[in-house]
Design a protein around this motif. Structure first.
Motif, PDB file in Angstrom:
ATOM      1  N   SER A   1      55.436 -22.424  56.414  1.00 10.32           N
ATOM      2  CA  SER A   1      56.524 -22.272  58.408  1.00 10.32           C
ATOM      3  C   SER A   1      56.819 -24.126  58.396  1.00 10.32           C
ATOM      4  CB  SER A   1      54.884 -21.891  58.814  1.00 10.32           C
ATOM      5  OG  SER A   1      55.338 -20.654  59.040  1.00 10.32           O
ATOM      6  N   GLU A   2      55.460 -24.370  57.701  1.00 12.80           N
ATOM      7  CA  GLU A   2      55.561 -26.205  58.068  1.00 12.80           C
ATOM      8  C   GLU A   2      56.237 -26.706  57.087  1.00 12.80           C
ATOM      9  OE1 GLU A   2      52.902 -24.025  57.250  1.00 12.80           O
ATOM     10  OE2 GLU A   2      51.315 -24.773  59.083  1.00 12.80           O
ATOM     11  N   SER A   3      56.819 -26.030  56.208  1.00 15.76           N
ATOM     12  CA  SER A   3      58.080 -26.803  55.043  1.00 15.76           C
ATOM     13  C   SER A   3      58.955 -26.329  55.883  1.00 15.76           C
ATOM     14  CB  SER A   3      58.042 -25.932  54.238  1.00 15.76           C
ATOM     15  OG  SER A   3      56.402 -26.680  53.410  1.00 15.76           O
ATOM     16  N   ILE A   4      59.197 -25.567  56.601  1.00 11.87           N
ATOM     17  CA  ILE A   4      60.663 -25.007  56.758  1.00 11.87           C
ATOM     18  C   ILE A   4      60.797 -25.985  58.501  1.00 11.87           C
ATOM     19  CG2 ILE A   4      62.253 -23.012  57.538  1.00 11.87           C
ATOM     20  CD1 ILE A   4      60.565 -21.744  56.096  1.00 11.87           C
ATOM     21  N   GLY A   5      59.776 -25.896  59.277  1.00  8.99           N
ATOM     22  CA  GLY A   5      60.408 -27.009  60.103  1.00  8.99           C
ATOM     23  C   GLY A   5      60.244 -28.023  59.470  1.00  8.99           C
ATOM     24  N   ASP A   6      59.940 -28.447  58.996  1.00  7.96           N
ATOM     25  CA  ASP A   6      60.532 -29.529  58.609  1.00  7.96           C
ATOM     26  C   ASP A   6      62.093 -30.332  58.256  1.00  7.96           C
ATOM     27  OD1 ASP A   6      57.375 -30.357  59.568  1.00  7.96           O
ATOM     28  OD2 ASP A   6      56.896 -30.634  57.361  1.00  7.96           O
ATOM     29  N   PHE A   7      62.106 -29.110  57.295  1.00  8.46           N
ATOM     30  CA  PHE A   7      63.849 -29.325  57.106  1.00  8.46           C
ATOM     31  C   PHE A   7      64.145 -29.538  57.938  1.00  8.46           C
ATOM     32  CE2 PHE A   7      67.286 -26.415  55.656  1.00  8.46           C
ATOM     33  CZ  PHE A   7      68.020 -27.574  54.727  1.00  8.46           C
ATOM     34  N   LEU A   8      63.929 -28.211  59.284  1.00  7.12           N
ATOM     35  CA  LEU A   8      64.927 -27.753  59.657  1.00  7.12           C
ATOM     36  C   LEU A   8      64.665 -29.245  61.204  1.00  7.12           C
ATOM     37  CD1 LEU A   8      64.014 -24.466  61.045  1.00  7.12           C
ATOM     38  CD2 LEU A   8      66.868 -25.390  60.540  1.00  7.12           C
ATOM     39  N   PHE A   9      63.941 -29.683  61.386  1.00  8.52           N
ATOM     40  CA  PHE A   9      63.711 -31.308  62.426  1.00  8.52           C
ATOM     41  C   PHE A   9      64.266 -32.547  61.394  1.00  8.52           C
ATOM     42  CE2 PHE A   9      59.821 -28.754  64.017  1.00  8.52           C
ATOM     43  CZ  PHE A   9      60.942 -28.929  65.254  1.00  8.52           C
TER      44      PHE A   9
ATOM     45  N   VAL B   1      67.404 -23.125  67.575  1.00 12.29           N
ATOM     46  CA  VAL B   1      67.766 -22.394  68.262  1.00 12.29           C
ATOM     47  C   VAL B   1      68.811 -21.497  67.922  1.00 12.29           C
ATOM     48  CG1 VAL B   1      67.990 -20.791  70.129  1.00 12.29           C
ATOM     49  CG2 VAL B   1      65.688 -22.940  70.235  1.00 12.29           C
ATOM     50  N   LEU B   2      70.270 -21.927  67.507  1.00  8.01           N
ATOM     51  CA  LEU B   2      70.869 -21.073  67.710  1.00  8.01           C
ATOM     52  C   LEU B   2      71.286 -20.916  66.273  1.00  8.01           C
ATOM     53  CD1 LEU B   2      73.885 -20.126  68.494  1.00  8.01           C
ATOM     54  CD2 LEU B   2      74.220 -22.786  67.837  1.00  8.01           C
ATOM     55  N   ILE B   3      70.705 -22.117  65.226  1.00  8.70           N
ATOM     56  CA  ILE B   3      70.308 -21.492  63.492  1.00  8.70           C
ATOM     57  C   ILE B   3      69.967 -20.367  63.619  1.00  8.70           C
ATOM     58  CG2 ILE B   3      69.461 -22.739  61.773  1.00  8.70           C
ATOM     59  CD1 ILE B   3      70.443 -25.649  62.598  1.00  8.70           C
TER      60      ILE B   3
ATOM     61  N   MET C   1      59.299 -21.724  66.386  1.00 10.94           N
ATOM     62  CA  MET C   1      59.704 -21.584  67.234  1.00 10.94           C
ATOM     63  C   MET C   1      58.964 -21.609  68.483  1.00 10.94           C
ATOM     64  SD  MET C   1      62.810 -20.125  66.415  1.00 10.94           S
ATOM     65  CE  MET C   1      63.577 -20.743  67.712  1.00 10.94           C
ATOM     66  N   THR C   2      58.145 -22.028  68.137  1.00 10.52           N
ATOM     67  CA  THR C   2      57.028 -22.179  69.493  1.00 10.52           C
ATOM     68  C   THR C   2      56.718 -23.650  69.116  1.00 10.52           C
ATOM     69  OG1 THR C   2      55.338 -20.307  68.324  1.00 10.52           O
ATOM     70  CG2 THR C   2      54.258 -21.962  70.206  1.00 10.52           C
ATOM     71  N   GLU C   3      56.900 -24.573  67.551  1.00  9.94           N
ATOM     72  CA  GLU C   3      56.521 -25.756  67.940  1.00  9.94           C
ATOM     73  C   GLU C   3      58.092 -26.253  68.709  1.00  9.94           C
ATOM     74  OE1 GLU C   3      56.580 -29.028  64.718  1.00  9.94           O
ATOM     75  OE2 GLU C   3      56.586 -27.136  63.612  1.00  9.94           O
ATOM     76  N   VAL C   4      59.122 -25.461  68.643  1.00 11.91           N
ATOM     77  CA  VAL C   4      60.504 -26.732  69.510  1.00 11.91           C
ATOM     78  C   VAL C   4      60.612 -25.532  70.974  1.00 11.91           C
ATOM     79  CG1 VAL C   4      62.250 -26.189  67.629  1.00 11.91           C
ATOM     80  CG2 VAL C   4      61.958 -24.050  69.056  1.00 11.91           C
ATOM     81  N   GLY C   5      58.852 -25.084  71.307  1.00 16.96           N
ATOM     82  CA  GLY C   5      58.435 -25.130  72.662  1.00 16.96           C
ATOM     83  C   GLY C   5      59.103 -23.811  73.052  1.00 16.96           C
TER      84      GLY C   5
END
Length: 425
Positions: A297-305, A315-317, A346-350
């Motif tokens: 999750s952290e790796s995918i989150g970093d990639f998205l950010f 959210v759209l992605i 999704m929790t990280e983006v609010g």
């Protein structure tokens, strides 16, 4: 690299038709072996994953839905829908959609909804002059509300896999489910006006009262579930148990649409279905442990950010990603694989986990009416005796209101959370 290899292995197994529980279990076991962890973690995670009072709701709701699918209930629901919306343009198509919303509160299953209503309404719509491809398409797409409006096995699975409270999840599905039905009813109104589909005379107050009286005990069932959870009188599991007892009583003694032998047969079938789901959840618990350890999750989150920090674009992605996943996986499969990965992001983006749960179930369920998996499409194609490709052409415009509702749920938190704020806070 190891976790990428493991996830690809799981996807390949799923594509090859290996049952989802074994696909997830084998992939997780492969990670544990290659990473050098103790194999006892497999047993601990599997047992811990199903050692939950909340999970009792699954066999209860499955048994409940199967009982309410017995003879006579469907006809009563259709009669109520006719008196309520039959006078709108495209009367019987509107009845089809409205009936799906009511039926969703009894079965919690898109497949059960499609089979029960489709077998009655598709032939009836054809007799009234509706194109049978349209009749089949509207039956499949309207059945999408089945896993969204409570009771919902799919929302319960999301709650267990992601650690999200079940009660708020079930309540949060009500408004999105209603919006799905309303959007399809609006679409049906305009397409029926264009094609000249008929409608019924407006029902009198007496006719509506008569239909409601005959179907009263069936309609009371979803109210028992929702009322118990909203008031805090029952947990979701307790509501399921009480509703099940109520359902057995009304089918045996009020409607008399089943006998003890039927109930016993339904109970055995529901037990096998429950076992299948619980095995999937137990293997998904091992996979969730693997996801946590490997920090996917952290790796995918970093990639998205790194792509964007705009939460709306993220959210759209995710919505697009889930819609694509829904094309190839059943909702339950998509949830057990991706909920542990995506929920922290999704929790990280609010986004509230409850909101994301409803969004995930809705977007994945749309895949049930989409090729190539599209189980609902295969069911209605068989009932209506129509070819698959022409049916897809009829369904295609209906994705606009469905995807539009998904986007609304994803970008407007109050759509799914307002009832929780009103009743549970």
């Amino acid at each position: 690299m190891l976790i990428t290899f493991v996830i690809l292995t799981m996807i390949v197994l799923l594509v090859l038709g290996v049952p989802v529980a074994f696909s997830i279990g084998i992939a997780s076991l492969l990670y544990i072996l290659l990473a050098g962890y103790d194999l006892s973690m497999v047993a601990q995670s599997m047992v811990g994953g199903v050692d939950s009072f909340t999970l009792l709701a699954i066999p209860f709701f499955l048994f409940l839905g199967a009982i309410m699918n017995t003879g006579g209930i469907t006809d009563k629901i259709i009669d109520i829908a006719k008196t309520m919306v039959g006078h709108f343009k495209g009367g019987l198509a509107q009845v089809n959609i409205f009936s799906s919303s009511i039926f969703a509160g009894l079965s919690g299953s898109a497949t059960a909804d499609t089979v029960a209503l489709g077998s009655v309404l598709i032939p009836a719509m054809e007799k009234e002059g509706y194109d049978k491809k349209f009749a089949a398409a509207i039956t499949a797409t309207s059945s999408i509300v089945g896993p969204i409006i409570p009771p919902s096995i799919t929302l319960i699975i999301f709650g267990v896999v992601s650690g999200t409270p079940i009660g708020p999840l079930l309540i949060a599905g009500i408004i999105p489910g209603v919006l799905v039905s309303l959007s399809l009813m609006i679409y049906t109104y305009f397409i029926s006006k264009k094609r000249g589909y008929p409608s019924y005379p407006k029902a009198t107050f007496k006719q509506r009262g008569s239909a409601m009286y005959k179907g009263f005990f069936a309609l009371l069932l979803p109210l028992i579930i929702v009322f118990g959870i909203v008031t805090g009188t029952f947990t979701a599991t307790e509501s399921a148990g009480i509703a099940l007892i109520y359902a057995v009583i009304i089918v045996l003694f009020v409607y008399r649409s089943a006998n003890i032998k039927d109930i016993w047969k339904i109970m055995k079938e529901s037990t096998f279905e429950s076992a299948k789901i619980l095995i999937i959840i137990s293997c998904a618990s091992v996979f969730a442990w693997v996801i946590t350890r490997s920090q996917v999750s952290e790796s995918i989150g970093d990639f998205l950010f790194n792509i964007t920090t705009n939460q709306y674009i993220i959210v759209l992605i995710i919505i697009v990603f889930l819609l694509v996943i829904g094309l190839f996986m059943l909702p339950s499969e998509g949830i057990v694989v991706f909920a542990p990965i995506l929920t922290p992001i999704m929790t990280e983006v609010g986004m509230d986990p409850v909101q994301f749960g409803v969004l995930m179930v809705l977007t994945l369920t749309i895949g049930g009416a989409s090729p190539p998996v599209g189980v609902l499409l295969y069911i209605v194609a068989d009932i209506a005796k129509v070819s698959y490709i022409p049916l897809l052409k009829e369904v295609a415009p209906m994705y606009i209101p469905l995807v539009g509702t998904s986007i609304l749920v994803g970008f407007v938190p109050s759509v799914s959370l307002i009832l929780i704020e009103i009743f549970l806070n």
